[in-house]
Design a protein around this motif. Structure first.
Motif, PDB file in Angstrom:
ATOM      1  N   LYS A  19       0.773  -1.328   0.017  1.00  0.00           N
ATOM      2  CA  LYS A  19       0.040  -0.098  -0.199  1.00  0.00           C
ATOM      3  C   LYS A  19       0.899   1.295   0.253  1.00  0.00           C
ATOM      4  O   LYS A  19       0.535   2.355  -0.719  1.00  0.00           O
ATOM      5  CB  LYS A  19      -0.913  -0.042   1.381  1.00  0.00           C
ATOM      6  CG  LYS A  19      -2.049   0.977   1.295  1.00  0.00           C
ATOM      7  CD  LYS A  19      -3.197   0.783   0.255  1.00  0.00           C
ATOM      8  CE  LYS A  19      -4.226   1.474   0.576  1.00  0.00           C
ATOM      9  NZ  LYS A  19      -5.226   1.507  -0.269  1.00  0.00           N
ATOM     10  N   GLU A  20       2.082   1.164   0.600  1.00  0.00           N
ATOM     11  CA  GLU A  20       2.986   2.513   0.680  1.00  0.00           C
ATOM     12  C   GLU A  20       3.265   2.709  -0.722  1.00  0.00           C
ATOM     13  O   GLU A  20       3.456   3.932  -0.728  1.00  0.00           O
ATOM     14  CB  GLU A  20       4.054   1.987   1.622  1.00  0.00           C
ATOM     15  CG  GLU A  20       3.693   1.938   2.895  1.00  0.00           C
ATOM     16  CD  GLU A  20       3.219   0.497   3.526  1.00  0.00           C
ATOM     17  OE1 GLU A  20       3.625  -0.303   2.900  1.00  0.00           O
ATOM     18  OE2 GLU A  20       1.962   0.488   4.206  1.00  0.00           O
ATOM     19  N   ALA A  23       0.827   5.144  -3.548  1.00  0.00           N
ATOM     20  CA  ALA A  23       0.647   6.568  -4.004  1.00  0.00           C
ATOM     21  C   ALA A  23       1.885   6.849  -4.619  1.00  0.00           C
ATOM     22  O   ALA A  23       1.871   8.131  -5.642  1.00  0.00           O
ATOM     23  CB  ALA A  23       0.864   7.241  -2.416  1.00  0.00           C
ATOM     24  N   GLU A  24       3.073   6.500  -4.531  1.00  0.00           N
ATOM     25  CA  GLU A  24       4.223   6.762  -5.332  1.00  0.00           C
ATOM     26  C   GLU A  24       3.952   6.461  -7.010  1.00  0.00           C
ATOM     27  O   GLU A  24       4.247   7.235  -7.793  1.00  0.00           O
ATOM     28  CB  GLU A  24       5.307   6.159  -5.112  1.00  0.00           C
ATOM     29  CG  GLU A  24       5.992   6.712  -3.570  1.00  0.00           C
ATOM     30  CD  GLU A  24       6.714   8.118  -3.915  1.00  0.00           C
ATOM     31  OE1 GLU A  24       7.048   8.245  -4.779  1.00  0.00           O
ATOM     32  OE2 GLU A  24       6.658   8.534  -2.566  1.00  0.00           O
ATOM     33  N   ILE A  26       0.843   6.018  -8.164  1.00  0.00           N
ATOM     34  CA  ILE A  26      -0.003   6.869  -8.746  1.00  0.00           C
ATOM     35  C   ILE A  26       0.416   8.384  -9.277  1.00  0.00           C
ATOM     36  O   ILE A  26       0.008   8.963 -10.296  1.00  0.00           O
ATOM     37  CB  ILE A  26      -1.088   7.155  -7.677  1.00  0.00           C
ATOM     38  CG1 ILE A  26      -2.018   6.143  -7.463  1.00  0.00           C
ATOM     39  CG2 ILE A  26      -2.116   8.405  -7.844  1.00  0.00           C
ATOM     40  CD1 ILE A  26      -2.968   5.941  -6.416  1.00  0.00           C
ATOM     41  N   ASN A  27       1.558   8.901  -8.545  1.00  0.00           N
ATOM     42  CA  ASN A  27       2.075  10.065  -8.829  1.00  0.00           C
ATOM     43  C   ASN A  27       3.093   9.983  -9.897  1.00  0.00           C
ATOM     44  O   ASN A  27       3.614  10.975 -10.418  1.00  0.00           O
ATOM     45  CB  ASN A  27       2.682  10.714  -7.482  1.00  0.00           C
ATOM     46  CG  ASN A  27       1.654  11.175  -6.502  1.00  0.00           C
ATOM     47  OD1 ASN A  27       0.459  11.662  -7.119  1.00  0.00           O
ATOM     48  ND2 ASN A  27       1.550  10.987  -5.447  1.00  0.00           N
ATOM     49  N   GLU A  49      -7.945   3.007  -7.493  1.00  0.00           N
ATOM     50  CA  GLU A  49      -7.269   4.274  -7.445  1.00  0.00           C
ATOM     51  C   GLU A  49      -6.127   4.675  -8.431  1.00  0.00           C
ATOM     52  O   GLU A  49      -6.131   5.680  -9.093  1.00  0.00           O
ATOM     53  CB  GLU A  49      -6.458   3.970  -6.191  1.00  0.00           C
ATOM     54  CG  GLU A  49      -7.210   4.347  -4.856  1.00  0.00           C
ATOM     55  CD  GLU A  49      -6.552   4.290  -3.613  1.00  0.00           C
ATOM     56  OE1 GLU A  49      -5.411   5.089  -3.400  1.00  0.00           O
ATOM     57  OE2 GLU A  49      -6.656   3.642  -2.639  1.00  0.00           O
ATOM     58  N   LYS A  53      -6.696   7.584 -11.973  1.00  0.00           N
ATOM     59  CA  LYS A  53      -5.394   8.326 -12.195  1.00  0.00           C
ATOM     60  C   LYS A  53      -5.156   8.030 -13.829  1.00  0.00           C
ATOM     61  O   LYS A  53      -3.837   8.379 -14.058  1.00  0.00           O
ATOM     62  CB  LYS A  53      -4.319   8.312 -11.455  1.00  0.00           C
ATOM     63  CG  LYS A  53      -4.530   8.795  -9.983  1.00  0.00           C
ATOM     64  CD  LYS A  53      -5.218  10.297  -9.837  1.00  0.00           C
ATOM     65  CE  LYS A  53      -5.386  10.707  -8.640  1.00  0.00           C
ATOM     66  NZ  LYS A  53      -5.855  11.957  -8.442  1.00  0.00           N
TER      67      LYS A  53
END
Length: 186
Positions: A19-20, A23-24, A26-27, A49, A53
């Protein structure tokens, strides 16, 4: 979906294992993401998610904890998520994906000349959309495979630095998957 064209634009593929890393990923600037570790509880949320994006998502279905490695497992994921394709080491799953027009990347571990020979045989028999060769730090073997197959070759596993990526791409791989976040911006 043309995997070869996607890889031309995105030769370094973020591979998320927790999960950590989500976000990376996605960006990241990459259009394509490999989800290599998940479970039945979080896979739908992870894929959703990423899709929100605009990411192209391939799920390594062998690594979805709690999921059976059968055609029922894929059908379950099809009904629960909106992934774009799958990654698998299982020959029966590649056949199922092909029959159902699901883009599939077949993953192979090259350990010796016997596994190399079997890999070539299975690529010809299974006709995946692309193959992923592990470990990805074998330029000589990657080059041999690229010269023998007519599908995009991706490498992964043990990719530690920029040099590993350059060596794999120079050997003919069209993409390199890695969990190392610092390499995703190459």
């Amino acid at each position: 979906m043309n995997i070869k064209e996607i890889l031309e634009r995105n030769p370094v593929i973020p591979a998320i294992k927790n999960k950590e890393n989500l976000a990376e990923a996605i960006n990241s600037n990459s259009e394509i993401i490999f989800v290599i570790m998940s479970n039945l509880i979080n896979i739908d949320e992870i894929v959703s998610e990423l899709k929100e994006k605009g990411k192209i998502v391939f799920v390594h279905i062998d690594m979805v904890e709690g999921l059976s490695n059968s055609s029922y497992g894929i059908e379950y994921l099809i009904n629960r998520t909106k992934f774009d394709g799958i990654i698998t080491t299982k020959h029966n799953i590649v056949s199922f994906a092909n029959r159902n027009k699901i883009p599939v990347i077949q993953r192979f571990f090259i350990l010796d000349s016997f596994s190399f020979k079997n890999t070539m045989l299975h690529i010809r028999e299974n006709r995946p959309n692309a193959v992923e060769i592990l470990p990805g730090v074998m330029p000589k073997i990657i080059k041999r495979i690229c010269n023998l197959v007519n599908v995009p070759v991706i490498t992964g596993g043990l990719i530690d630095d920029k040099e590993d990526i350059i060596n794999a791409l120079t050997a003919g791989a069209e993409g390199v998957s890695t969990t190392k976040i610092e390499l995703w911006t190459m």
